[in-house]
Design a protein around this motif. Structure first.
Motif, PDB file in Angstrom:
ATOM      1  N   GLY A  67       0.724  -1.158   0.047  1.00 26.96           N
ATOM      2  CA  GLY A  67       0.063   0.015   0.124  1.00 26.96           C
ATOM      3  C   GLY A  67       0.877   1.372   0.043  1.00 26.96           C
ATOM      4  N   GLU A  68       0.387   2.483   0.239  1.00 26.14           N
ATOM      5  CA  GLU A  68       0.846   3.694   0.235  1.00 26.14           C
ATOM      6  C   GLU A  68       0.881   4.048   1.642  1.00 26.14           C
ATOM      7  N   ASN A  69       1.903   4.526   2.377  1.00 27.02           N
ATOM      8  CA  ASN A  69       2.083   4.932   3.738  1.00 27.02           C
ATOM      9  C   ASN A  69       1.550   6.276   3.786  1.00 27.02           C
ATOM     10  N   LEU A  70       0.504   6.675   4.744  1.00 32.36           N
ATOM     11  CA  LEU A  70       0.287   8.266   5.145  1.00 32.36           C
ATOM     12  C   LEU A  70       1.375   8.550   6.130  1.00 32.36           C
ATOM     13  N   MET A  71       1.616   7.759   7.180  1.00 28.52           N
ATOM     14  CA  MET A  71       2.776   8.169   8.094  1.00 28.52           C
ATOM     15  C   MET A  71       3.562   6.829   8.371  1.00 28.52           C
ATOM     16  N   GLU A  72       4.769   7.137   8.717  1.00 26.53           N
ATOM     17  CA  GLU A  72       5.780   6.203   8.867  1.00 26.53           C
ATOM     18  C   GLU A  72       6.349   6.120  10.384  1.00 26.53           C
ATOM     19  N   LEU A  73       6.729   5.030  10.791  1.00 28.29           N
ATOM     20  CA  LEU A  73       7.348   4.881  12.003  1.00 28.29           C
ATOM     21  C   LEU A  73       9.013   4.675  11.560  1.00 28.29           C
ATOM     22  N   PRO A  74       9.910   4.813  12.311  1.00 24.80           N
ATOM     23  CA  PRO A  74      11.533   4.576  11.954  1.00 24.80           C
ATOM     24  C   PRO A  74      11.538   3.181  11.228  1.00 24.80           C
ATOM     25  N   GLY A  75      12.280   3.038  10.263  1.00 20.45           N
ATOM     26  CA  GLY A  75      12.659   1.885   9.566  1.00 20.45           C
ATOM     27  C   GLY A  75      11.628   1.603   8.162  1.00 20.45           C
ATOM     28  N   ARG A  76      10.929   2.907   8.079  1.00 25.74           N
ATOM     29  CA  ARG A  76       9.728   2.745   7.053  1.00 25.74           C
ATOM     30  C   ARG A  76       8.680   1.896   7.373  1.00 25.74           C
ATOM     31  N   GLN A  77       8.466   1.515   8.611  1.00 23.77           N
ATOM     32  CA  GLN A  77       7.227   0.640   9.087  1.00 23.77           C
ATOM     33  C   GLN A  77       5.929   1.604   9.184  1.00 23.77           C
ATOM     34  N   SER A  78       5.100   1.024   8.585  1.00 19.92           N
ATOM     35  CA  SER A  78       3.801   1.683   8.479  1.00 19.92           C
ATOM     36  C   SER A  78       3.113   1.957   9.799  1.00 19.92           C
ATOM     37  N   PHE A  79       2.743   3.300   9.973  1.00 20.89           N
ATOM     38  CA  PHE A  79       1.896   3.643  11.080  1.00 20.89           C
ATOM     39  C   PHE A  79       0.443   3.760  10.631  1.00 20.89           C
ATOM     40  N   TRP A  80       0.300   4.459   9.321  1.00 17.89           N
ATOM     41  CA  TRP A  80      -1.183   4.502   8.832  1.00 17.89           C
ATOM     42  C   TRP A  80      -1.038   4.449   7.290  1.00 17.89           C
ATOM     43  N   SER A  81      -1.803   3.418   6.897  1.00 19.35           N
ATOM     44  CA  SER A  81      -1.454   3.406   5.384  1.00 19.35           C
ATOM     45  C   SER A  81      -2.865   3.401   4.520  1.00 19.35           C
ATOM     46  N   ALA A  82      -2.693   3.358   3.369  1.00 20.96           N
ATOM     47  CA  ALA A  82      -4.024   3.528   2.521  1.00 20.96           C
ATOM     48  C   ALA A  82      -3.805   2.176   1.394  1.00 20.96           C
ATOM     49  N   TYR A  83      -4.788   1.411   1.145  1.00 26.89           N
ATOM     50  CA  TYR A  83      -4.730   0.447   0.237  1.00 26.89           C
ATOM     51  C   TYR A  83      -5.963   0.390  -0.790  1.00 26.89           C
ATOM     52  N   LYS A  84      -5.684   0.090  -2.076  1.00 25.95           N
ATOM     53  CA  LYS A  84      -6.703   0.133  -3.227  1.00 25.95           C
ATOM     54  C   LYS A  84      -7.337  -1.428  -2.917  1.00 25.95           C
ATOM     55  N   SER A  85      -8.811  -1.209  -3.170  1.00 26.15           N
ATOM     56  CA  SER A  85      -9.213  -2.308  -3.009  1.00 26.15           C
ATOM     57  C   SER A  85     -10.595  -2.497  -3.923  1.00 26.15           C
ATOM     58  N   GLY A  86     -10.608  -2.921  -5.145  1.00 28.26           N
ATOM     59  CA  GLY A  86     -11.607  -2.741  -5.834  1.00 28.26           C
ATOM     60  C   GLY A  86     -11.723  -1.472  -6.392  1.00 28.26           C
ATOM     61  N   LYS A  87     -13.023  -0.769  -6.360  1.00 27.22           N
ATOM     62  CA  LYS A  87     -13.033   0.633  -6.600  1.00 27.22           C
ATOM     63  C   LYS A  87     -12.755   1.693  -5.492  1.00 27.22           C
ATOM     64  N   GLY A  88     -12.762   0.975  -4.372  1.00 30.50           N
ATOM     65  CA  GLY A  88     -12.734   1.763  -3.029  1.00 30.50           C
ATOM     66  C   GLY A  88     -11.174   1.602  -2.481  1.00 30.50           C
ATOM     67  N   LYS A  89     -11.143   2.143  -1.182  1.00 35.92           N
ATOM     68  CA  LYS A  89      -9.955   2.147  -0.587  1.00 35.92           C
ATOM     69  C   LYS A  89     -10.006   1.771   1.010  1.00 35.92           C
ATOM     70  N   VAL A  90      -9.070   1.249   1.519  1.00 34.37           N
ATOM     71  CA  VAL A  90      -8.990   0.750   2.868  1.00 34.37           C
ATOM     72  C   VAL A  90      -7.772   1.661   3.682  1.00 34.37           C
ATOM     73  N   TYR A  91      -8.128   1.926   4.621  1.00 35.95           N
ATOM     74  CA  TYR A  91      -7.080   2.917   5.438  1.00 35.95           C
ATOM     75  C   TYR A  91      -6.807   2.101   6.591  1.00 35.95           C
ATOM     76  N   VAL A  92      -5.677   1.762   6.926  1.00 33.74           N
ATOM     77  CA  VAL A  92      -5.401   0.727   8.506  1.00 33.74           C
ATOM     78  C   VAL A  92      -4.390   1.277   9.126  1.00 33.74           C
ATOM     79  N   SER A  93      -4.882   1.622  10.476  1.00 34.20           N
ATOM     80  CA  SER A  93      -4.009   2.269  11.375  1.00 34.20           C
ATOM     81  C   SER A  93      -3.166   1.063  12.198  1.00 34.20           C
ATOM     82  N   ALA A  94      -2.015   1.426  12.645  1.00 33.72           N
ATOM     83  CA  ALA A  94      -1.047   0.418  13.332  1.00 33.72           C
ATOM     84  C   ALA A  94      -1.524   0.613  14.867  1.00 33.72           C
ATOM     85  N   VAL A  95      -2.390   1.557  15.081  1.00 33.41           N
ATOM     86  CA  VAL A  95      -2.742   1.826  16.903  1.00 33.41           C
ATOM     87  C   VAL A  95      -4.117   1.839  16.856  1.00 33.41           C
ATOM     88  N   ALA A  96      -4.456   1.520  18.129  1.00 33.11           N
ATOM     89  CA  ALA A  96      -6.063   1.734  18.502  1.00 33.11           C
ATOM     90  C   ALA A  96      -5.953   3.283  18.936  1.00 33.11           C
TER      91      ALA A  96
END
Length: 681
Positions: free
Chosen positions: A469-498
């Motif tokens: 996917g495409e990172n919106l925010m990154e942690l050190p080492g380019r780990q994903s903190f908040w990322s966006a992913y294309k799925s079908g015609k829409g998008k899914v945004y997944v956060s690494a934290v509650a």
């Protein structure tokens, strides 16, 4: 030489009649008194010789007249290219191109007028018992049958310009589908068109054996033309009174530069923007129009440009909806998340509705451009399936995992959507190291980005799987903190934290509100800005309940169309491609209430006024026996020669009349006896 009706050759027996008459012609002699019979014997010999010559000439004239008369009825011909089965009934399919490009003018009027005239000329070249199919760009069901010549001519007169456009392969397939049912008949096809380059397919045309193909290309001039190919708005969600930017894609189809083409934008029949553009030859150019001051509701819009002499593509229609409020659905695990509630209470434009994961109205999911999941330990199978369908159709989903998330459950939910899933919990303090300023969520959000920005701190987080996917925010080492992913015609945004204070400072950080707003405003879940006429496509709208008493209707002025309706999970599909024949903005109505406004435009393939040459046609259509490019003269004789060969019956009739006239002249004026007596006197 061959004969179309060889049975008439039995009439040659009649040639014996003048021979018999000649042999048994008993003449009555007349007495002639002479005062001197000195030269009588010599006169009789000379007169008998001349009389024999006259009678033989008359006999020859009679024989030749009867011979050519019998030949005329037997219809002699010299075989042409397609004349192997002459004498059988013929099944002929004639395609008349009635696309927009056939409105082009020539010396005969429009190209469509000439095409209709040529079609009638082709039909007149066949016999009265042959049968004809008329085919046009519309591919109407009523044209899938064979007609008599008179019925065919009447059908040709009724042909009008159509927005449809077919490829050569589609036309040939349609003609073959009917002709292949005519077993035992001689099958021929004619395609009458200007043969624009857009009709050509990638490879050679595929045809069935046993069918004669003929192409008739009408001469058309390559005209300059500029058209609007497409439009799009830079914002996905439209708010009342806000500034909007419309990108217009202009296409110059001509080989010369288009100078200062005037452009006008109308919304709700009111002028909103003006422009003037110059476009290089054979090029595409994007230009931007700005406007504002819109009220809430559906906005029927039209772009007009002035471009002569080709005018059928000078309008482009589109529609969009300006919403008074934007609905957002918040789904949680029975306890409302106070941070999300606070985010969407900041701006009254967002109408956030909260529900727990056990009481979700699945049928209403498509009414929400954005759905946010938070604090759910395990997502039920039913909810997971409905959310996957929602995203595939263009919905946008933001996920904040629960503090005690069932990792296997999240993997089963997110992996099929090509989104990252939490693999394990990392109890390690860190800090967001970077944000992606090139991502649409952050693009143009900062007037100036500080050198040492204050970014969220992290106490613990879930390590997300690598999913491209495409990172919106990154942690050190380019780990994903908040990322966006294309799925079908829409998008899914997944956060690494509650979304709570135990995981990070994000819930109280200044970035949370603008990021959530930007995600929401980029989450346009409306219908398409426009549709294209002539394409077999469905129109998807939010679920609408209808019955026989409450039918859905597409209305434009005095025109009303009732589309086919199909209900599917979470939406309603409309099918009206065969019914729509005119571009414009149509209101979708249920009784008197307007549910939506849909825009339909003509296919821009017709806008390219460049044409295939005869060599091009022979290359892509090698099975075509003839490529005719007629002038002003009729093509009836040429078609007749191709199918029946060189017809000789008219020549036979002329020769028969000549020999009959010769016989009459010999009888009346050739009198050798009188000439002799006049010499004696």
């Amino acid at each position: 030489m061959h004969f179309l009706y060889p049975a008439f050759l039995f009439a040659l027996i009649s040639l014996a009649i003048p021979v018999i008459i000649h042999l048994f012609n008993f003449r009555k002699y007349q007495k002639v008194y002479f005062s001197n019979v000195q030269f009588l014997k010599e006169i009789q010999e000379q007169q008998a010789s001349r009389r024999n010559l006259k009678e033989r000439l008359i006999l020859a004239a009679r024989l030749l007249a009867l011979l050519f008369l019998a030949f005329a009825f037997a219809r002699p011909y010299i075989p042409g290219k397609n004349a192997a089965n002459t004498g059988k009934q013929q099944a002929v399919s004639i395609f008349v191109d009635n696309s927009y490009s056939m409105q082009t003018l020539n010396k005969e009027g429009t190209l469509l007028d000439e095409a209709k005239r040529r079609a009638k000329e082709i039909a007149s070249a066949y016999n009265i018992n042959d049968r004809f199919q008329l085919l046009t760009q519309d591919f109407e069901g009523k044209h899938q049958r064979l007609l008599s010549r008179d019925e065919f001519n009447d059908a040709v007169d009724a042909v009008k310009i159509s927005p449809q456009g077919r490829s050569l392969q589609q036309i040939v397939n349609r003609q073959q589908s009917l002709l292949n049912t005519q077993h035992g008949a001689v099958r021929s096809t004619y395609i009458i068109s200007d043969f624009q380059k857009n009709m050509a397919d990638a490879g050679a045309i595929k045809t069935d054996a046993g069918i004669h193909f003929n192409l008739i290309q009408l001469k058309a001039s390559e005209l300059p033309n500029v058209a609007v190919d497409s439009v799009w708005l830079l914002t996905a969600v439209h708010r009342p009174g806000e500034n909007e930017k419309l990108v217009v894609r202009l296409h110059n189809y001509a080989g010369e530069k288009a100078e200062k083409i005037p452009l006008k934008l109308l919304i709700n029949k009111g002028q909103k923007a003006l422009g003037s553009f110059t476009i290089n030859p054979r090029s595409v150019q994007n230009d931007t129009l700005s406007f504002s001051g819109l009220q809430s509701g559906w906005q029927p819009a039209e772009i007009q440009l002035q471009d002569n002499p080709v005018t059928f593509d000078n309008q482009f229609y589109f529609t969009f909806n300006v919403k008074q409020q934007m609905p957002v659905l918040l789904i949680d695990g029975a306890i409302s998340n106070p941070f999300l509630k606070a985010v969407f209470e900041v701006d009254p434009f967002f109408a956030a509705k909260r529900t727990d994961d056990g009481n979700v109205d699945y049928a209403a999911l498509n009414n929400y451009p954005l759905i946010v999941l938070s604090d759910i330990k395990a997502i039920s199978t039913g909810l997971a399936q409905q959310l996957k369908t929602y995203v595939a159709k263009g919905g946008n989903l933001v996920i904040f995992p629960s503090a005690d998330a069932d990792l296997a459950n999240y993997k089963a939910f997110l992996q099929p959507m090509n989104a990252a899933y939490p693999e394990k919990l990392i109890n390690e303090a860190t800090k967001v190291s970077a944000i992606n300023l090139q991502n649409p969520v952050f693009k143009n959000i900062f007037e100036s980005y500080p050198q040492n920005p204050d970014l969220p701190t992290v106490k613990k987080y879930y390590q997300l799987s690598s999913s491209g996917g495409e990172n919106l925010m990154e942690l050190p080492g380019r780990q994903s903190f908040w990322s966006a992913y294309k799925s079908g015609k829409g998008k899914v945004y997944v956060s690494a934290v509650a979304l709570n204070d135990d995981f990070s400072s994000l819930p109280r950080h200044a970035l949370l509100v603008p990021v959530m707003f930007r995600i929401a405003l980029l989450s346009g879940h409306d219908q398409a800005l426009f549709y294209t006429l002539g394409q077999d496509q469905s129109i998807e709208v939010p679920p609408i309940q209808s019955d026989e008493r409450q039918l859905l209707k597409l209305v434009k002025g005095n025109m009303t169309i009732i589309p086919d309706v199909k209900q599917q999970e979470g939406s309603t599909l409309l099918y009206a491609s065969d019914l729509l024949q005119e571009s414009g903005n149509y209101e979708l109505k249920k009784q008197d209430s307007i549910l939506s406004v849909l825009a339909f435009n003509d296919n821009r393939k017709e806008s390219d006024m460049s044409y295939l040459t005869a060599d091009n046609l022979k290359q892509i259509f090698p099975q075509a026996g003839n490529v005719l490019q007629p002038g002003q003269a009729s093509i009836k004789a040429e078609v007749s020669d191709l199918n029946f060969g060189l017809q000789l019956w008219k020549l036979c009739i002329i020769l028969a009349l000549i020999f009959l006239a010769t016989e009459i002249l010999l009888i009346r004026y050739y009198k050798p006896g009188k000439q002799q007596f006049s010499e004696l006197g």
